[in-house]
Design an enzyme around this catalytic site. Sequence first.
Site, PDB file in Angstrom:
ATOM      1  CG  ASP A 127      23.753 -21.330 -13.918  1.00  0.00           C
ATOM      2  OD1 ASP A 127      23.556 -22.198 -13.475  1.00  0.00           O
ATOM      3  OD2 ASP A 127      23.671 -20.086 -13.190  1.00  0.00           O
ATOM      4  CE1 TYR A 177      22.980 -15.833  -9.051  1.00  0.00           C
ATOM      5  CE2 TYR A 177      22.550 -16.570 -11.439  1.00  0.00           C
ATOM      6  CZ  TYR A 177      23.296 -16.824 -10.127  1.00  0.00           C
ATOM      7  OH  TYR A 177      24.518 -17.495 -10.036  1.00  0.00           O
ATOM      8  CE  LYS A 232      23.680 -21.210  -9.912  1.00  0.00           C
ATOM      9  NZ  LYS A 232      23.296 -20.325 -10.606  1.00  0.00           N
ATOM     10  CG  HIS A 286      23.105 -19.983  -4.976  1.00  0.00           C
ATOM     11  ND1 HIS A 286      22.215 -19.144  -5.625  1.00  0.00           N
ATOM     12  CD2 HIS A 286      24.488 -19.704  -5.484  1.00  0.00           C
ATOM     13  CE1 HIS A 286      23.146 -18.301  -6.214  1.00  0.00           C
ATOM     14  NE2 HIS A 286      24.218 -18.589  -6.260  1.00  0.00           N
ATOM     15  CB  ILE A 322      27.647 -20.948 -16.663  1.00  0.00           C
ATOM     16  CG1 ILE A 322      28.246 -20.922 -15.631  1.00  0.00           C
ATOM     17  CG2 ILE A 322      26.928 -21.891 -17.339  1.00  0.00           C
ATOM     18  CD1 ILE A 322      27.338 -20.854 -14.397  1.00  0.00           C
ATOM     19  CE  LYS A 370      27.749 -10.842 -16.068  1.00  0.00           C
ATOM     20  NZ  LYS A 370      27.782 -10.077 -14.850  1.00  0.00           N
ATOM     21  CB  SER A 371      28.742 -11.260 -21.965  1.00  0.00           C
ATOM     22  OG  SER A 371      28.629  -9.852 -22.479  1.00  0.00           O
ATOM     23  CB  VAL A 372      24.328  -7.576 -20.810  1.00  0.00           C
ATOM     24  CG1 VAL A 372      23.735  -8.366 -19.526  1.00  0.00           C
ATOM     25  CG2 VAL A 372      25.211  -6.361 -20.398  1.00  0.00           C
ATOM     26  CG  ASN A 415      32.150 -15.044 -23.692  1.00  0.00           C
ATOM     27  OD1 ASN A 415      33.199 -14.529 -24.061  1.00  0.00           O
ATOM     28  ND2 ASN A 415      31.367 -14.333 -22.825  1.00  0.00           N
TER      29      ASN A 415
END
Length: 274
Positions: free
Chosen positions: A46, A51, A76, A109, A229, A231-233, A241
């Site tokens: 996503d 972004y 989006k 969005h 959804i 999110k992590s880096v 997750n």
Amino acid sequence: MTHVPTVTLNNGIEMPQLGFGVFQVPDEETTAAVGTALEAGYRSIDTAAAYGNEGGVGKALAASGLPREELFVTTKLWNADQGYDATLRAFDASLGKLGLDHVDLYLIHWPAPARDLYLDSWRAIERLVAEGRVRTAGVSNFQPAHLARLLDSSDLVPAVNQIELHPALQQRELRDLHARHSIVTEAWSPLAQGAVLEEPALREIAGRHGRSTAQVVLRWHLQLGNVVIPKSVTPARIRENIDVFGFELSAEEMAAITALDRGLRTGPDPDTLN
């Protein structure tokens, strides 16, 4: 590698119930993060024009070697690009950055009600669906009044409404409206940007299952039927997750989490963001 279940959208297309979000991930970090997610078993990614990392997503998809039909890609339309012609131009730009010939889900969005262009934007998205360049059309951050107006003006019912949703902001009225119109609820900020992770009730449930509080919250979403959804880096967190399919919350545990609702928004108010 984890197998993720799917939900069937109102046009018959299957969407993975758990995907990978890249909000606030810098473009130069996005390719590595998405690559890690794809290796861990995520197949739904996503992103959004706003972004600034559609290019990084596109590079990761290309480098993965995965067949296009195994991937579910969402992007989006940003507020400044709303309106019929502007939407068509913005979609072309997003597709170019992603390096794809179609997206699986295209969302407006935000409703941006003061701009009052979301009906025109939706007409453009109807055209993109008819052309086969958008497989599924949806919206994001639409409140009941925005959704009602859209449903009155178009035969194309949004397949998804992606909204801020977590134990501290559960949006029951909106979710009930979605259920009546076969619109899937997709949760962004599913962990409230960490704001709920120290809740004693969640810590107690997590201890019982030998899981993290984040895994418990993601499991709660899945059992409600939401698409989610996270999110992590961080590679370890990305893998954690998606590891939420090996346990189940009891009815009592679900009720304890539902009791945490306090109307806490971590993001903007859709009625005032323009």
